[in-house]
Write a protein that holds these residues in place. Structure first.
Motif, PDB file in Angstrom:
ATOM      1  N   GLY A 451       0.834  -1.313  -0.022  1.00 22.56           N
ATOM      2  CA  GLY A 451       0.131  -0.028  -0.017  1.00 22.56           C
ATOM      3  C   GLY A 451       1.103   1.158  -0.028  1.00 22.56           C
ATOM      4  N   GLN A 452       1.203   1.682   1.099  1.00 24.36           N
ATOM      5  CA  GLN A 452       1.605   2.977   1.235  1.00 24.36           C
ATOM      6  C   GLN A 452       3.045   2.621   2.425  1.00 24.36           C
ATOM      7  OE1 GLN A 452      -0.964   6.184   2.360  1.00 24.36           O
ATOM      8  NE2 GLN A 452      -0.937   6.613   0.105  1.00 24.36           N
ATOM      9  N   VAL A 453       4.022   3.450   2.347  1.00 22.90           N
ATOM     10  CA  VAL A 453       5.097   3.545   3.073  1.00 22.90           C
ATOM     11  C   VAL A 453       5.202   4.937   3.479  1.00 22.90           C
ATOM     12  CG1 VAL A 453       7.629   3.660   3.565  1.00 22.90           C
ATOM     13  CG2 VAL A 453       6.532   1.868   2.256  1.00 22.90           C
ATOM     14  N   ARG A 454       5.055   5.125   5.112  1.00 20.30           N
ATOM     15  CA  ARG A 454       5.094   6.469   5.615  1.00 20.30           C
ATOM     16  C   ARG A 454       6.406   6.759   6.180  1.00 20.30           C
ATOM     17  NH1 ARG A 454       0.169   9.448   5.614  1.00 20.30           N
ATOM     18  NH2 ARG A 454       0.965  10.473   7.695  1.00 20.30           N
ATOM     19  N   ILE A 455       7.073   7.846   5.887  1.00 14.55           N
ATOM     20  CA  ILE A 455       8.474   7.892   6.634  1.00 14.55           C
ATOM     21  C   ILE A 455       8.136   9.171   7.421  1.00 14.55           C
ATOM     22  CG2 ILE A 455      10.800   8.365   6.525  1.00 14.55           C
ATOM     23  CD1 ILE A 455      10.582   6.854   3.688  1.00 14.55           C
ATOM     24  N   ALA A 456       8.095   9.215   8.789  1.00 17.58           N
ATOM     25  CA  ALA A 456       7.738  10.341   9.506  1.00 17.58           C
ATOM     26  C   ALA A 456       8.841  11.296   9.741  1.00 17.58           C
ATOM     27  CB  ALA A 456       7.257  10.005  10.981  1.00 17.58           C
ATOM     28  N   SER A 457      10.173  10.759   9.575  1.00 16.75           N
ATOM     29  CA  SER A 457      11.308  11.381   9.863  1.00 16.75           C
ATOM     30  C   SER A 457      11.497  12.326   8.697  1.00 16.75           C
ATOM     31  CB  SER A 457      12.561  10.576   9.929  1.00 16.75           C
ATOM     32  OG  SER A 457      12.469   9.862  11.230  1.00 16.75           O
ATOM     33  N   LEU A 458      10.843  12.189   7.605  1.00 19.82           N
ATOM     34  CA  LEU A 458      11.078  13.210   6.462  1.00 19.82           C
ATOM     35  C   LEU A 458       9.669  13.838   5.936  1.00 19.82           C
ATOM     36  CD1 LEU A 458      12.814  10.773   3.911  1.00 19.82           C
ATOM     37  CD2 LEU A 458      13.739  12.760   5.239  1.00 19.82           C
ATOM     38  N   GLY A 459       8.908  14.244   7.109  1.00 18.17           N
ATOM     39  CA  GLY A 459       7.615  14.984   6.916  1.00 18.17           C
ATOM     40  C   GLY A 459       8.452  16.434   6.783  1.00 18.17           C
ATOM     41  N   ALA A 460       7.622  17.387   6.020  1.00 21.29           N
ATOM     42  CA  ALA A 460       8.396  18.789   5.856  1.00 21.29           C
ATOM     43  C   ALA A 460       8.181  19.572   7.390  1.00 21.29           C
ATOM     44  CB  ALA A 460       7.118  19.527   5.100  1.00 21.29           C
ATOM     45  N   LYS A 461       7.790  19.115   8.304  1.00 21.01           N
ATOM     46  CA  LYS A 461       7.913  19.855   9.559  1.00 21.01           C
ATOM     47  C   LYS A 461       8.416  18.902  10.714  1.00 21.01           C
ATOM     48  CE  LYS A 461       4.210  23.241   8.768  1.00 21.01           C
ATOM     49  NZ  LYS A 461       3.062  23.825   9.116  1.00 21.01           N
TER      50      LYS A 461
END
Length: 510
Positions: A451-461
């Motif tokens: 499905g999706q990979v979510r990488i929190a460390s690379l959020g814009a904020k």
């Protein structure tokens, strides 16, 4: 392997080249040390100037042959010691298959090790294809049997057993395959470890009858009888200076003859000034060979011996470190038991890949023992791993080799504990490890994403990277990815078909 100093937390035939002097007969004599001229001395402050060579930092993955006569019974690690401890599974195994250790001892196991199917060139080709950049041959285990044409010890693989130079054959194969070559020495702990061979049964009908280790004609294998018996505590190395001399002579012979770029000691630096002199000599000789220091010395912060963190590369047995380490380090572990053991559960390729990614993200290397049968061939589990690893590393190697840690080692729900003998982790695809190279960031999922990979460390904020994400690609794939950088995460749509199973590597540009 290392001291099973671990109870809970830490409980866990030929002729002699030189006359043999039993260690106990000369226990207090000073050690005669030779010094190789060069920038390093036996002083700890001098050794602290060591810097890990780039080849090791770039290599990331090595394969080890932890193999020798103790594989013959097919009953696992520490056989030579435990076969002399009444009531242990290995004692019972020995009694059933070979007879009583008063009559048939470890000395009689050695001739049964023939290594008749040992093909180092064929094995090394498999190891190189599976991604190993360095190879380590065992030189001598705690069983006091040298796997080379030993100058100081008649109990060696050229004069007995397979009648071939195992270390030398491995070295030639490694060089031919373009791998760096190393050796491991476990001799330092042998003196106390092998004391069980001088024991006896505690029950009838063999009550009090000494095991074959008590026979003086075999004292150069089993050591002389003494009171420094390893019994599970932190004492790993003897204080007997005659044995210190023997250790210095034999390990010096090993590294001088084969000129390895890596030396592994199974514990801290042995025997104070004696061990530090050997280490300084190893570094100075290596500089003479290469014109610069290319040597790596692995030692452990475990048990007795001297641990000098800056003097070499710290090794963690069957465990990992917590977080990014400022200095390079290494995990050593095995696919199965350290010596071949029937029925032992092997690691899967997924186990190894996820461990490798975690270790590399924290500035470490992985040295993996690929288990061999006594004859030198591979069990099916080892061969399956090598084939699967070759397929994974061919696609994902760019995220491993030559990389360095990023600002954080990773993210995800799975928490692991650092330290030796603690390597189990149930990673998920939501656990991600980061590496970086040439301005690119690699995000490795420790599982097969859907499905999706979510990488929190690379959020814009997120605050970890001020530059906006410019590109995202999947190693091994040619089709462009759909992705977006939200405030709370970089979100990547995962293709229906992935280039590799086990784990996936995303390359991210800024």
């Amino acid at each position: 392997m290392t001291p099973r100093v671990l109870t809970a937390a830490l409980a866990l035939c030929g002729l002699l080249a030189t006359p043999f002097v039993p260690a106990a007969e000369n226990a207090g004599a000073p050690v005669k040390l030779t010094h190789v001229a060069g920038p390093f001395t036996a002083d700890a402050a001098s050794l602290d100037k060591y810097e890990t060579p780039d080849w090791f930092r770039d290599a990331k993955f090595g394969i080890w042959s932890h193999w020798g006569p103790q594989a013959v019974p097919r009953a696992g690690d520490w056989y030579a010691r435990n076969m002399y401890i009444y009531g242990t599974p290995q004692y019972e195994h020995h009694l059933k298959h070979y007879g009583h250790p008063t009559k048939f001892g470890y000395k009689d196991i050695i001739p049964l090790w023939k290594a008749e199917k040992f093909d180092p060139d064929a094995l090394m080709a498999l190891y190189a294809k599976a991604g190993a950049k360095y190879f380590v041959s065992m030189g001598v285990h705690h069983d006091n049997f040298d796997l080379w044409d030993s100058k100081y010890h008649r109990w060696n693989a050229v004069k007995m057993g397979p009648h071939r130079d195992i270390v030398g054959d491995w070295q030639k194969a490694a060089v031919k395959a373009g791998l760096r070559f190393g050796v491991s020495e476990h001799l330092g702990a042998s003196y106390g470890w092998f004391g069980t061979s001088h024991g006896h049964d505690e029950v009838f009908p063999q009550l009090g009858v000494p095991y074959d280790g008590a026979d003086p004609q075999y004292a150069d294998l089993y050591h002389t009888k003494h009171d420094e018996l390893f019994s599970g505590g932190p004492q790993w190395y003897t204080k007997n200076t005659a044995f210190h001399q023997e250790w210095f002579n034999r390990v010096t012979d090993l590294v001088t003859h084969y000129k390895p770029d890596l030396l592994y000691s199974d514990g801290g630096i042995p025997f104070g000034t004696t061990g530090r002199t050997m280490l300084a000599n190893f570094y100075n000789e290596n500089i003479k060979t290469h014109g610069k220091l290319e040597a790596v010395y692995n030692h452990k912060d475990l048990g007795s011996g001297e641990f000098l963190r800056k003097a070499g590369v710290q090794d963690v047995e069957r465990g990992v470190m917590n977080g990014i380490q400022p200095l390079p380090w290494q995990t050593d572990t095995s696919m199965g038991d350290w010596f071949y053991s029937e029925g032992y559960k092997y690691k899967t390729t997924r186990d190894v890949v996820t461990m490798l990614a975690d270790i590399v993200s924290k500035n470490g290397n992985l040295l993996l023992n690929v288990v061999q049968y006594p004859d030198g061939s591979l069990p099916p589990e080892s061969r399956t791993f090598l084939d699967e690893m070759a397929a994974w590393i061919k696609v994902n190697g760019d995220a491993i080799y030559g990389t360095r840690p990023w600002k954080t080692f990773g993210e995800g729900p799975t928490k692991t504990e650092g330290g030796a003998f603690n390597e189990s982790a149930g990673y998920t695809p939501n656990d991600i490890r980061f590496t970086t190279k040439n301005g690119a960031l690699y995000a490795i999922t420790l599982g097969e994403p859907k499905g999706q990979v979510r990488i929190a460390s690379l959020g814009a904020k997120a605050g970890l990277e001020t530059r906006p994400v410019k590109s995202v690609s999947l190693l091994g794939a040619t089709a462009p990815l759909h992705w977006k950088q939200d405030d709370d995460a970089l979100v990547i749509d995962v293709p229906a078909t992935m280039p590799t199973a086990i784990a996936s590597s995303f390359k991210i540009g800024f």
